[in-house]
Write a protein that holds these residues in place. Structure first.
Motif: not given
Length: 653
Positions: A329-346
């Motif tokens: 295991x190198x790194x875990x990436x938990x689900x980000x808050x909506x503020x951080x993914x809003x632009x990507x989701x758009x």
């Protein structure tokens, strides 16, 4: 940085405060008879009030002079034809496209889709499906046949027949013979939108009604639901499953030996490079791209990777469909808050089937907003041009009998000709539309064309529809021109005019002075006894390296040194009673004790041009710009309406 500085005060998307008093639009001044108006001056002044630090720029007389200077530069840029440059035009077009996005899509629908996608992203669904193929443009009879078949199979499943058996027997998904319809775990954006919606809206253990996608009708069975595990980044070492028992035994023996080496403390990366048979990752120490559930073709590999809890943790050897693995295991990436993914989701929403919902919402609004008056005769004539060769992409665009014939009019001022529609139909052959009969295909093409023209009309009139959009575009347009002009007339000249730069420096060299300086070594420590020892070593003529070697032992840094030439008063030089050659007394500043070894002192002196070139270039640029504006005032004719300006000053105050 200069571009940002130029545009900072003049290009802001936010409007003026809502309660600001409206300024009546009148001519404030002219440049070569071109008028500039009070409303723009007041708007820009108000926007800049909180930004300017120099109070003199808040003075309206001073600000008018600055504003006229700004418009003079833009006028000069236009006079030089900079507005015709290809790079300028492309940059302006790109910015307008970006800015118009907030106006040319339904922001309410977009926001709802982003929120829906984020809520779904918090979960993962494990589902199976049965597919009944039917073309998305199929005839109603074929569509109904596929739907009824799906309903019949659903009844069998609800009656207790095994879903996997039914998938193997009825599904027209080629992979169903192997996976029995099982799609594994997935979250948002992994499936086409209608299928995703069916999966997330169907409760665990239930089977959906037939859901239509571009592939056909699906029955979706939700087998399980869990919280999204996020993503992980891992490295692995793999030995391939053998083709025979001997190779299989060798693979298992090798992975076990590698595991023993890892337990002995050997490097995972080095062992991956030597022994891993995954050649795509072995050269990188076994490192793989980050992934989430359902993104790899091995569920056991994913589950093992996600089972690791701590960074650098290594799994025991395990076997997948492809071979034996050890995962780190190198790194875990938990689900980000909506503020951080809003632009990507758009961005992702605009690229998948959800975008059709946004387009449809806007199309409906534009149909209601603008009146479309159809020329029925032209509509019927264009229908006669179309034939069955369209379906095989062999239809040749005919010559329109009357090239000036208007097919429809938008909002009574935009005429759209039949020739444009016939060209559009010809281009649409590439879309492989299979809508039948021909009349239904024609109706679809016509309605899509009307929607496209309405969107184009709306986009072309954004400046009229939304004054704030027009203001920002005008300001950005001028800002881009000003950037190009300043680059050409000022910034490059200041950098390349070596003779002018030298003359400017010679005339202003008293501004560029060194204070008193010392060439010194500064020793610091948080412990007084350590700095006393350092002082004793210095008095014995010991070097800085010797002192650090003697005082920094057992992996502890007790004393640090900083050598160089320092201005008296600088942060790097502690304050001393006097700065003279030799070893200073010990001084304390904050939590640190200092002793300074001064090797040489320098009296205040003028800095050479090389020592201050950057600052001199900046000052020279400001000097050139200041005098350049004075030259522009001579080049152009400026007339200020003093009475109007007096009214504006009174209203702004």
């Amino acid at each position: 940085m200069k571009f940002k500085a130029v545009l900072l005060g003049l290009i802001l998307a936010s409007g003026v405060a809502a309660n600001a008093q409206e300024i009546k639009k009148e001519v404030l001044f002219t440049i070569d008879d071109k008028p500039y108006y009070t409303d723009e001056f007041a708007r820009v002044y108000r926007k800049n009030l909180d930004l300017v630090k120099d109070d003199s720029q808040k003075d309206l007389n001073q600000y008018l002079d600055l504003f006229i200077g700004y418009k003079l530069k833009v006028a000069k840029a236009n006079k030089l034809g900079l507005q015709n440059g290809v790079a300028y035009q492309n940059e302006l077009k790109s910015y307008r496209t970006q800015l118009s996005r907030n106006y040319t899509s339904d922001t309410k629908v977009t926001k709802e889709l982003i929120n829906e996608a984020y809520e779904r992203s918090l979960k993962e669904v494990k589902a199976s499906h049965i597919l009944f193929n039917v073309d998305e443009n199929a005839a109603p009879a074929d569509t109904l046949k596929a739907y009824n078949q799906a309903m019949d199979v659903r009844k069998k499943a609800l009656a207790g027949e095994n879903f996997e058996t039914l998938a193997t027997q009825y599904s027209q998904d080629p992979s169903a013979k192997e996976n029995k319809g099982n799609l594994g775990w997935f979250s948002v954006f992994r499936m086409v939108y209608p299928f995703e919606s069916a999966a997330f809206k169907t409760s665990k253990g239930s089977i959906s009604l037939p859901v239509r996608t571009r592939f056909g009708y699906h029955l979706v069975k939700v087998n399980d639901v869990r919280d999204n595990r996020g993503q992980v980044t891992v490295a692995h070492i793999m030995t391939l499953n053998g083709q025979n028992p001997v190779e299989a035994e060798t693979a298992k023996k090798t992975i076990d030996e590698v595991y023993k080496k890892l337990k002995q403390g050997e490097s995972f990366e080095a062992l991956a490079q030597q022994f891993s048979q995954d050649k795509s990752s072995s050269g990188k120490g076994g490192a793989l791209q980050r992934f989430g559930s359902g993104e790899l073709s091995s569920e056991i590999f994913e589950n093992t990777a996600f089972s690791l809890k701590d960074k650098e943790q290594i799994s025991e050897p395990f076997q997948s469909e492809f071979g034996w693995h050890i995962i780190k295991l190198l790194e875990k990436h938990p689900v980000k808050p909506i503020e951080e993914v809003e632009a990507e989701f758009d961005s992702r929403i605009r690229k998948d089937d959800r975008s059709k919902l946004i387009s449809k919402s806007l199309n409906d609004k534009l149909r209601a907003k603008y009146k479309v008056e159809q020329n029925k005769k032209a509509y019927n004539t264009c229908l006669l041009y179309l034939n069955d060769k369209f379906y095989t992409q062999e239809w040749e665009m005919p010559g329109v009998k009357d090239p000036q014939e208007v097919l429809f009019t938008i909002n009574k001022d935009q005429k759209v000709k039949s020739t444009a529609f016939v060209t559009y139909m010809s281009n649409q052959q590439k879309a492989n539309l299979n809508i039948k009969p021909l009349g239904k295909l024609y109706e679809r093409l016509y309605n899509d064309f009307v929607d496209a023209k309405l969107a184009e009309y709306y986009d072309n009139n954004l400046e009229k529809e939304f004054p704030e959009f027009g203001h920002v575009m005008d300001e950005y347009r001028d800002g881009l021109l000003l950037f190009d002009l300043m680059e050409k007339e000022i910034w490059q000249k200041a950098k390349t005019d070596s003779l002018g730069l030298q003359q400017f420096y010679d005339l202003n060299k008293t501004k560029y002075q060194w204070k008193e300086r010392v060439k010194a070594n500064v020793f610091s420590s948080t412990k007084e006894d350590i700095i006393k020892k350092a002082q004793k070593f210095l008095k014995k003529g010991k070097s800085a390296d010797y002192i650090k070697e003697q005082l920094n032992k057992n992996n502890k840094v007790e004393v640090m040194t900083n050598g160089g030439t320092f201005e008296v008063g600088s942060e790097n030089l502690p304050k001393l009673n006097e700065y003279k050659k030799g070893i200073s007394d010990i001084v304390k500043v904050g939590d640190y004790y200092y002793v300074v070894q001064i090797d040489e002192t320098f009296a205040p002196a003028v800095k050479t041009l090389d020592e201050v070139r950057g600052r001199v270039i900046n000052d020279y640029q400001q000097y050139l710009e200041q005098h350049w504006v004075e030259e522009l005032k001579k080049e152009f004719s400026i007339k200020v309406n003093d009475a109007t300006f007096a009214k504006v000053k009174n209203e702004l105050k």
